[in-house]
Design an enzyme around this catalytic site. Structure first.
Site, PDB file in Angstrom:
ATOM      1  N   TYR A 154      11.230 114.130  43.641  1.00 37.54           N
ATOM      2  CA  TYR A 154      11.686 113.018  44.476  1.00 37.54           C
ATOM      3  C   TYR A 154      11.708 111.767  43.612  1.00 37.54           C
ATOM      4  O   TYR A 154      10.664 111.259  43.216  1.00 37.54           O
ATOM      5  CB  TYR A 154      10.736 112.851  45.664  1.00 37.54           C
ATOM      6  N   ILE A 167      18.823 115.075  51.964  1.00 43.20           N
ATOM      7  CA  ILE A 167      17.517 114.898  52.606  1.00 43.20           C
ATOM      8  C   ILE A 167      17.682 113.687  53.507  1.00 43.20           C
ATOM      9  O   ILE A 167      17.637 112.541  53.043  1.00 43.20           O
ATOM     10  CB  ILE A 167      16.391 114.683  51.572  1.00 43.20           C
ATOM     11  N   LYS A 208      15.763 115.069  44.528  1.00 45.65           N
ATOM     12  CA  LYS A 208      16.155 114.172  45.622  1.00 45.65           C
ATOM     13  C   LYS A 208      16.376 112.809  44.977  1.00 45.65           C
ATOM     14  O   LYS A 208      15.433 112.127  44.588  1.00 45.65           O
ATOM     15  CB  LYS A 208      15.071 114.079  46.694  1.00 45.65           C
TER      16      LYS A 208
END
Length: 309
Positions: free
Chosen positions: A135, A206, A164
């Site tokens: 992330y 996401i 992400k």
């Protein structure tokens, strides 16, 4: 692990006494999958992971894995902690709970140089056999993983499979692809960058507002992936004012408020967050009212009636 499609950054529902509402959690996660989402991401920023104790996190993962079993959809656990040791512990607990993948964050509070941040994420990824997503959100976590650094990480662990990308700079997606090709699955982590991110090569989303509008989110993603530009932007124009609620400091409170207003969740948050009020509430009411007054043709299925348990 399939990192493609729409994977909600799922909210955590609380009772009025601020304990986790597992009945509502199971209903909500099953409903998201029913409306076309390909998996679930739990315990992230939108899930108020920083306010959850370890035993609460494990219980949430177990509830979600159970609710996802009928569709065999993957459950991804966000791995964030103050220390590397605690992040490793949570990663192992998530694997034991039946999760299909992990979303690895830099450590909360402490951010430093590339040597230390590389050690942290590689240690977490190396502690599990589960597929891992990095992330990257330098704005929120003060650690920005550059494309060249992501490429270096990709050489270290074969279970590092996805990113992400939440820097807010759509050029990062093209930059990572130019270095690694299809080695990593790239997902959009900023709601109002979805169409642009897909055009740059992202294969997943996401998402945040998906918690209240799952079918609408899935339709937008599918149109963008199919290259149906005109249809995608028609839906995007309707959705954008709502999607921008995901890009501000109070995004958790705002998205949970939208859930409460649409009958798909509750607005309750844990302090230091407080439910939105004043000018924030007035603006949110205006945005939601405009969206509901002119809804798109696609519509999510009805959510089961909410009741306090």
């Amino acid at each position: 692990m399939n990192w493609h499609g729409v994977l909600p950054a799922t909210t955590t529902p609380f009772h009025t006494d601020l304990t986790v509402d597992h009945t509502l959690l199971a209903q909500h996660t099953a409903w998201l999958l029913e409306n076309g989402c390909t998996g679930l991401v739990m315990l992230g920023s939108l899930g108020e992971g920083a306010t959850l104790e370890l035993d609460e996190k494990i219980a949430i993962l177990k509830t979600t894995v159970k609710s996802a079993q009928p569709t065999q959809s993957p459950v991804v656990a966000a791995i964030s902690a103050l220390s590397t040791a605690n992040a490793v512990r949570l990663a192992k607990e998530a694997e034991d709970a039946g999760c299909s993948g992990l979303m690895v964050l830099p450590p909360y509070v402490y951010s430093s140089d590339w040597r230390e941040m590389k050690h942290h994420v590689l240690t977490v990824m190396g502690s599990t056999k589960l597929p891992c997503m990095l992330y990257n959100n330098g704005l929120a976590y003060k650690t920005d993983f550059l494309p060249e650094q992501i490429a270096e990480l990709a050489q270290q662990h074969s279970n590092f499979e996805a990113v992400k990308e939440s820097s807010g700079d759509v050029r990062r997606i093209a930059a990572i692809r130019s270095l690694l090709g299809d080695r990593l699955s790239l997902t959009v982590g900023v709601d109002d960058l979805l169409v642009e991110g897909i055009a740059a090569g992202a294969v997943g989303w996401i998402a945040g507002l998906v918690n209240a509008f799952p079918a609408e989110s899935v339709e937008l993603f599918n149109l963008a992936r199919a290259g149906k530009t005109e249809e995608a932007f028609a839906l995007y124009r309707w959705f954008l004012p709502l999607l921008r609620l995901d890009t501000v400091v109070k995004f958790v409170q705002l998205i949970k408020w939208v859930q409460a207003e649409t009958g798909t969740g509750v607005a309750t948050v844990r302090a230091p967050r407080l439910e939105i009020a004043g000018a924030d509430l007035a603006e949110a009411k205006s945005v939601l009212a405009a969206a509901l007054a002119n809804p798109p043709a696609i519509k999510s299925t009805a959510f089961p009636a909410l009741q306090e348990v």
